[in-house]
Design an enzyme around this catalytic site. Structure first.
Site, PDB file in Angstrom:
ATOM      1  CG  HIS A  34      52.323  -2.313  22.661  1.00  0.00           C
ATOM      2  ND1 HIS A  34      51.577  -1.484  21.843  1.00  0.00           N
ATOM      3  CD2 HIS A  34      53.608  -2.215  22.231  1.00  0.00           C
ATOM      4  CE1 HIS A  34      52.379  -0.912  20.951  1.00  0.00           C
ATOM      5  NE2 HIS A  34      53.612  -1.332  21.164  1.00  0.00           N
ATOM      6  CG  HIS A  76      55.985   4.663  20.662  1.00  0.00           C
ATOM      7  ND1 HIS A  76      56.093   5.018  19.328  1.00  0.00           N
ATOM      8  CD2 HIS A  76      56.259   3.345  20.726  1.00  0.00           C
ATOM      9  CE1 HIS A  76      56.394   3.931  18.626  1.00  0.00           C
ATOM     10  NE2 HIS A  76      56.493   2.916  19.437  1.00  0.00           N
TER      11      HIS A  76
HETATM   12 CA    CA Z   1      58.102  -0.246  22.437  1.00  0.00          CA
END
Ligand code: CA
Length: 326
Positions: A34, A76
């Site tokens: 992630h 992000h």
């Molecule tokens: Ca993502």
């Protein structure tokens, strides 16, 4: 009698085929890094991606936002100030809401910024205080192309076949600014050899309309994951199965039973999803954030063996891989 020479002649071909096959590991449980190995290095830096690659994550994630000059940037949010020094470098460039938008800066300008561990805007303190220290070393933003070349380059030099897992961020916001982010990203993926379900690439998006468009209008044959951010959206499984190959709920949606569904009902939902051939890749598994669970291992046990998830997004790919190996 069996003609052995016929088979031995084929052997090198068979070996070559099995070594170069790039089918994603969809039958087993997959570990998705992630934002890279973001538990150890600032998120979405090339350094955090290299570390995730060394840890043997199955897939490495890229969140994508376009620059002013339409270059896909790996970051992000549509904002810059939580992970870069933009407020220091370009103090005059915030909008009326006080925020600095990736889409207002050219690639050249973005490349001049330094990247830091994510901060809480109100306190200016690190969101995860025990991770990489703030404002140390030298990290930069990079493009989707930079990152694909890094991962493909490391795949070549190490003999691994680690996949990419890009996310189209805020397509509606991009459309408002006259930018077709999905089209641009699909073109780049295709250029680098990612266009089919069997390629080591999974494309994800929260926006259901956009993901449907990617499948039906833009005719993508990639493996697609429909991300979900509301627990009630778990009910629309048949709809997702009509265009997507996986769903991506948050782990909170799956364990918080106060959303009107018991744990048993949620397990039923997951079984229903599996019957519809939908994989389930849940986010986000963090060693330093596991409310309601005694420790990280308990959370992983719950995810993999109670809920039977097919994959997890994690900031700590090494820890999850070790858990699965044991
Ligand atoms: Ca993502």
């Amino acid at each position: 009698m069996l003609n052995l020479s016929k088979y031995t002649a084929l052997l090198p071909l068979i070996l070559l085929f099995s070594c170069t096959m790039s089918t994603p590991k969809l039958s087993d449980k997959i570990v998705i890094a992630h934002r890279g190995a973001s538990g150890y290095l600032p998120e979405h830096t090339l350094e955090s991606k290299a570390m995730a690659h060394a840890m043997n994550a199955d897939y490495i994630e890229q969140d994508i936002v376009l620059s002013k000059d339409d270059v896909p940037i790996v970051i992000h949010d549509i904002y810059l100030e939580e992970v870069t020094d933009v407020a220091l470098m370009y103090p005059e460039r915030s909008r009326a809401d006080g925020r600095f938008y990736v889409i207002d800066f050219s690639l050249d300008e973005l490349r001049r910024l330094s990247v830091n561990e994510r901060i809480e805007l109100s306190t200016k303190k690190a969101v995860f205080p025990n991770r990489f220290p703030l404002k140390k070393s030298n990290f930069k933003l990079h493009t989707l192309q930079d990152e694909i070349e890094l991962i493909q380059g490391m795949n070549k030099s190490t003999g691994k076949n680690i996949g990419i897992y890009p996310e189209i961020k805020n397509p509606g916001f991009h459309h408002q600014h006259g930018k077709d982010i999905s089209k641009i990203v699909l073109q780049i993926l295709k250029k680098y050899g990612y266009s089919k379900k069997s390629d080591a690439c999974i494309l994800q998006c929260f926006d259901a309309k956009e993901l449907q468009r990617i499948r039906q209008e833009l005719n993508s044959d990639l493996f697609l994951t429909q991300l979900l951010d509301f627990p009630e959206s778990l009910d629309d499984l048949e709809k997702y199965a009509s265009y997507a190959d996986a769903i991506g709920p948050s782990i909170e949606q799956l364990w918080i039973t106060s959303f009107g569904k018991s744990l048993e009902e949620k397990k039923d939902l997951i079984q229903r999803a599996h019957k519809l051939n939908l994989k389930i890749h849940a986010y986000t598994f963090r060693q330093d954030e596991h409310p309601n669970f005694e420790n990280f291992e308990a959370l992983l046990n719950f995810g993999f063996y109670e809920l039977e998830l097919d994959g997890v997004f994690t900031d700590f790919p090494d820890k999850v891989i070790r858990f699965l190996e044991n």
